[in-house]
Design an enzyme around this catalytic site. Structure first.
Site, mmCIF file in Angstrom:
data_model
loop_
_atom_site.group_PDB
_atom_site.id
_atom_site.type_symbol
_atom_site.label_atom_id
_atom_site.label_comp_id
_atom_site.label_asym_id
_atom_site.label_seq_id
_atom_site.Cartn_x
_atom_site.Cartn_y
_atom_site.Cartn_z
ATOM 1 N N PRO A 121 -4.771 8.761 -3.262
ATOM 2 C CA PRO A 121 -5.473 9.586 -4.256
ATOM 3 C C PRO A 121 -4.665 10.822 -4.675
ATOM 4 C CG PRO A 121 -6.984 8.882 -2.533
ATOM 5 C CD PRO A 121 -5.629 8.406 -2.123
ATOM 6 N N HIS A 147 -3.946 -9.004 -36.950
ATOM 7 C CA HIS A 147 -5.179 -9.811 -36.888
ATOM 8 C C HIS A 147 -6.380 -9.107 -37.534
ATOM 9 C CE1 HIS A 147 -2.932 -12.209 -33.965
ATOM 10 N NE2 HIS A 147 -3.906 -13.104 -33.995
ATOM 11 N N GLY A 148 -6.237 -7.824 -37.897
ATOM 12 C CA GLY A 148 -7.360 -7.101 -38.506
ATOM 13 C C GLY A 148 -8.570 -7.070 -37.576
ATOM 14 N N GLU A 154 4.190 0.220 -11.033
ATOM 15 C CA GLU A 154 5.538 0.191 -10.420
ATOM 16 C C GLU A 154 6.363 1.397 -10.868
ATOM 17 O OE1 GLU A 154 6.430 -2.990 -8.664
ATOM 18 O OE2 GLU A 154 4.434 -3.689 -9.119
ATOM 19 N N GLY A 208 0.865 9.655 -6.225
ATOM 20 C CA GLY A 208 1.185 8.478 -7.031
ATOM 21 C C GLY A 208 2.678 8.460 -7.309
ATOM 22 N N ARG A 252 -3.940 -16.979 -42.209
ATOM 23 C CA ARG A 252 -4.895 -16.056 -42.834
ATOM 24 C C ARG A 252 -4.483 -15.753 -44.285
ATOM 25 N NH1 ARG A 252 -9.991 -14.028 -42.995
ATOM 26 N NH2 ARG A 252 -10.017 -11.854 -43.665
ATOM 27 N N GLY A 279 0.814 -1.215 0.000
ATOM 28 C CA GLY A 279 0.000 0.000 0.000
ATOM 29 C C GLY A 279 0.844 1.259 0.000
HETATM 30 C C1 LIG Z 1 -3.839 -1.877 -12.144
HETATM 31 C C2 LIG Z 1 -3.004 -1.115 -11.187
HETATM 32 C C3 LIG Z 1 -2.498 -1.744 -10.063
HETATM 33 C C4 LIG Z 1 -1.756 -1.033 -9.127
HETATM 34 N N1 LIG Z 1 -1.332 -1.671 -7.989
HETATM 35 C C5 LIG Z 1 -0.727 -0.929 -7.009
HETATM 36 C C6 LIG Z 1 -0.387 -1.545 -5.762
HETATM 37 O O1 LIG Z 1 -0.581 -2.745 -5.555
HETATM 38 N N2 LIG Z 1 0.159 -0.767 -4.803
HETATM 39 C C7 LIG Z 1 0.398 0.578 -4.982
HETATM 40 O O2 LIG Z 1 0.881 1.231 -4.057
HETATM 41 N N3 LIG Z 1 0.086 1.175 -6.163
HETATM 42 C C8 LIG Z 1 -0.469 0.465 -7.161
HETATM 43 N N4 LIG Z 1 -0.787 1.058 -8.363
HETATM 44 C C9 LIG Z 1 -0.540 2.478 -8.531
HETATM 45 C C10 LIG Z 1 0.565 2.810 -9.521
HETATM 46 O O3 LIG Z 1 1.819 2.519 -8.971
HETATM 47 C C11 LIG Z 1 0.381 4.299 -9.861
HETATM 48 O O4 LIG Z 1 -0.779 4.391 -10.669
HETATM 49 C C12 LIG Z 1 1.581 4.899 -10.576
HETATM 50 O O5 LIG Z 1 2.701 4.963 -9.720
HETATM 51 C C13 LIG Z 1 1.280 6.322 -11.084
HETATM 52 O O6 LIG Z 1 0.702 7.107 -10.129
HETATM 53 P P1 LIG Z 1 -0.647 7.926 -10.474
HETATM 54 O O7 LIG Z 1 -1.598 6.962 -11.065
HETATM 55 O O8 LIG Z 1 -1.065 8.668 -9.269
HETATM 56 O O9 LIG Z 1 -0.229 8.937 -11.621
HETATM 57 P P2 LIG Z 1 0.435 10.371 -11.425
HETATM 58 O O10 LIG Z 1 1.611 10.270 -10.524
HETATM 59 O O11 LIG Z 1 -0.623 11.348 -11.074
HETATM 60 O O12 LIG Z 1 0.965 10.670 -12.883
HETATM 61 C C14 LIG Z 1 0.122 11.178 -13.921
HETATM 62 C C15 LIG Z 1 1.012 11.450 -15.139
HETATM 63 O O13 LIG Z 1 2.002 12.458 -14.798
HETATM 64 C C16 LIG Z 1 3.297 11.952 -15.077
HETATM 65 N N5 LIG Z 1 4.269 12.466 -14.090
HETATM 66 C C17 LIG Z 1 4.141 12.538 -12.742
HETATM 67 N N6 LIG Z 1 5.256 13.009 -12.182
HETATM 68 C C18 LIG Z 1 6.125 13.240 -13.210
HETATM 69 C C19 LIG Z 1 7.469 13.739 -13.289
HETATM 70 N N7 LIG Z 1 8.166 14.068 -12.191
HETATM 71 N N8 LIG Z 1 8.048 13.848 -14.498
HETATM 72 C C20 LIG Z 1 7.367 13.502 -15.623
HETATM 73 N N9 LIG Z 1 6.091 13.020 -15.616
HETATM 74 C C21 LIG Z 1 5.487 12.905 -14.422
HETATM 75 C C22 LIG Z 1 3.149 10.441 -14.940
HETATM 76 O O14 LIG Z 1 4.209 9.769 -15.601
HETATM 77 C C23 LIG Z 1 1.798 10.221 -15.583
HETATM 78 O O15 LIG Z 1 1.927 10.185 -16.972
HETATM 79 C C24 LIG Z 1 -1.492 0.348 -9.331
HETATM 80 C C25 LIG Z 1 -1.973 0.973 -10.480
HETATM 81 C C26 LIG Z 1 -2.715 0.264 -11.399
HETATM 82 C C27 LIG Z 1 -3.246 0.990 -12.606
#
Ligand SMILES: Cc1cc2nc3c(=O)[nH]c(=O)nc-3n(C[C@H](O)[C@H](O)[C@H](O)COP(=O)(O)OP(=O)(O)OC[C@H]3O[C@@H](n4cnc5c(N)ncnc54)[C@H](O)[C@@H]3O)c2cc1C
Length: 382
Positions: free
Chosen positions: A128, A341-342, A366, A131, A271, A124
């Site tokens: 929100p 695969h069209g 990740e 990220g 195909r 975890g």
């Molecule tokens: C299916 C799925 C499973 C997941 N599982 C886990 C889990 O088990 N545990 C967990 O902790 N998280 C999990 N995640 C979260 C995942 O690690 C985050 O979604 C990811 O790190 C990106 O964070 P964000 O979605 O808040 O995007 P944001 O950080 O808001 O980024 C939005 C955009 O801004 C860009 N951006 C942000 N900062 C910069 C920067 N400094 N320079 C350039 N570009 C930037 C990003 O690259 C992206 O394109 C999961 C996500 C998904 C979709």
């Protein structure tokens, strides 16, 4: 440099190939359609020892090398990406913080059931409002007598809400908010702890079998024994764990690329248009040749990052490069595979469409690929 597998690694890959083709390939598509986490398959993988992949035998695992794990992933992911995603999240980020930073009591209590395949682990970190910027988390753990009280929310957390889930290992701020140097601690919160609730499974474009949810912590009380490692060093512990997770996502990307290459090659030979197989058109041949060439490059980058880790050498930059290269390739190859695969490939009941849906998240999880660029640029001295 010799990346050939040892006998043990080759046996492990063969075990995974046989289970993937015999059990996962026929059963996982239904779980994908129903958007259900196939914990029946994960439990069976646990019985084979596969949930304790990177954990030594002393703590219930099988102590595979990272190279062996990559070779195993190439087989599991070929059959189904959701199962492989849930499996790899458990094996790496879900289990490793407890192994790497926990004390023996914590390893015995929480890691052993994960490694023996009796429970699924979750990591975890994401919130929100935090990220990519992991330092910006707001979940707070406040000292209270002999324990801690945790308040906050996490989002997109995989493996915390299934019938096999034990709870979550999470990152929380441990300072009081007034310090200029924030502290971060890692805590274990078990699933039935009062104040710990979660939202419904979140639907995504792909990885439909993976159970991903929002988690909420409202005055959650845990004892001191739930704190993993140093109460101020948790951020480094979590970010370090993600480096292994990046090798894992790179390996998952290799498996997806191999899968769509195999499907495309077979389809192109079968195909017929304009009176001959479409594999005889140079435009199709070049797509296949590009996929195979790029896959070879991504494969060796991934094995090299794994090989470095197995030797105790630094691998942060190499893991980021492998994840960047392999996930970008997987997304491109999946798109080209649908093209080959069209219309057939566009329909959701075709295997190649499923892989296409599963490919996008590889560039996000990740650490997004932009963040991999940041890690690589820092390693170059920027
Ligand atoms: C299916 C799925 C499973 C997941 N599982 C886990 C889990 O088990 N545990 C967990 O902790 N998280 C999990 N995640 C979260 C995942 O690690 C985050 O979604 C990811 O790190 C990106 O964070 P964000 O979605 O808040 O995007 P944001 O950080 O808001 O980024 C939005 C955009 O801004 C860009 N951006 C942000 N900062 C910069 C920067 N400094 N320079 C350039 N570009 C930037 C990003 O690259 C992206 O394109 C999961 C996500 C998904 C979709």
């Amino acid at each position: 440099m010799d990346f050939s597998l040892t006998e043990t690694e080759a046996d492990l890959a063969e075990l995974c190939r046989s289970f993937a083709q015999g059990e996962i390939a026929p059963r996982a598509p239904k779980a994908w359609e129903e958007a259900r986490c196939p914990t029946d398959l994960l439990a069976e993988m646990g019985q084979l020892g596969l949930l304790g992949m990177l954990v030594p035998q002393e703590w219930g695992g099988i102590g595979a090398s990272t190279v062996g794990f990559v070779a195993a992933m190439e087989q599991i992911g070929l059959a189904d990406q959701s199962v492989a995603a849930a499996w790899q999240a458990h094996v790496t980020i879900g289990s490793l913080p407890l192994y790497l930073f926990g004390d023996d009591e914590q390893r015995d209590r929480w890691l052993r059931p994960l490694a023996e395949g009796r429970a699924l682990g979750a990591f975890g970190l994401t919130e929100p409002d935090a990220g990519s910027d992991a330092r910006g988390i707001r979940t707070r753990a406040r000292r209270d007598g002999k324990g801690w009280v945790i308040d906050g929310s996490k989002t997109f957390i995989s493996n915390a809400g299934t019938d096999m889930s034990f709870g979550v290992t999470l990152l929380a701020r441990t300072d009081d908010g007034s310090s200029t140097r924030p502290g971060y601690g890692v805590f274990v919160v078990e699933r039935d702890t009062p104040g710990f609730t979660m939202g419904p499974k979140m639907p995504g474009i792909g990885w439909r079998g993976l159970d991903t949810r929002e988690l909420h912590f409202d005055g959650v009380r845990v004892g001191d024994e739930h704190l993993v490692g140093d109460p101020d060093a948790g951020l480094g512990q979590f970010l370090g764990t993600l480096e292994v997770g990046r090798i894992s996502i790179a390996a998952l990307s290799l498996s997806l690329t191999q899968a769509v290459l195999d499907l495309s090659l077979a389809y192109a030979k079968e195909r017929k248009q304009f009176g001959k197989p479409i594999s005889e058109f140079q435009a199709v041949q070049f797509k296949l040749a590009d996929m195979a060439t790029e896959l070879e490059a991504a494969r060796w980058m991934t094995y090299r990052a794994a090989w470095l880790r197995d030797r105790g050498l630094p691998f942060r930059k190499e893991a980021a490069m492998a994840k960047l290269k392999a996930s970008r390739l997987a997304a491109e190859a999946a798109s080209e595979a649908v093209q080959i695969h069209g219309g057939t490939g566009y329909m959701l009941d075709s295997p190649v469409a499923r892989f296409y849906c599963d490919s996008k998240v590889l560039e996000i999880g990740e650490g997004t690929n932009e963040i991999q660029h940041v890690v690589i640029a820092r390693a170059l001295g920027c």
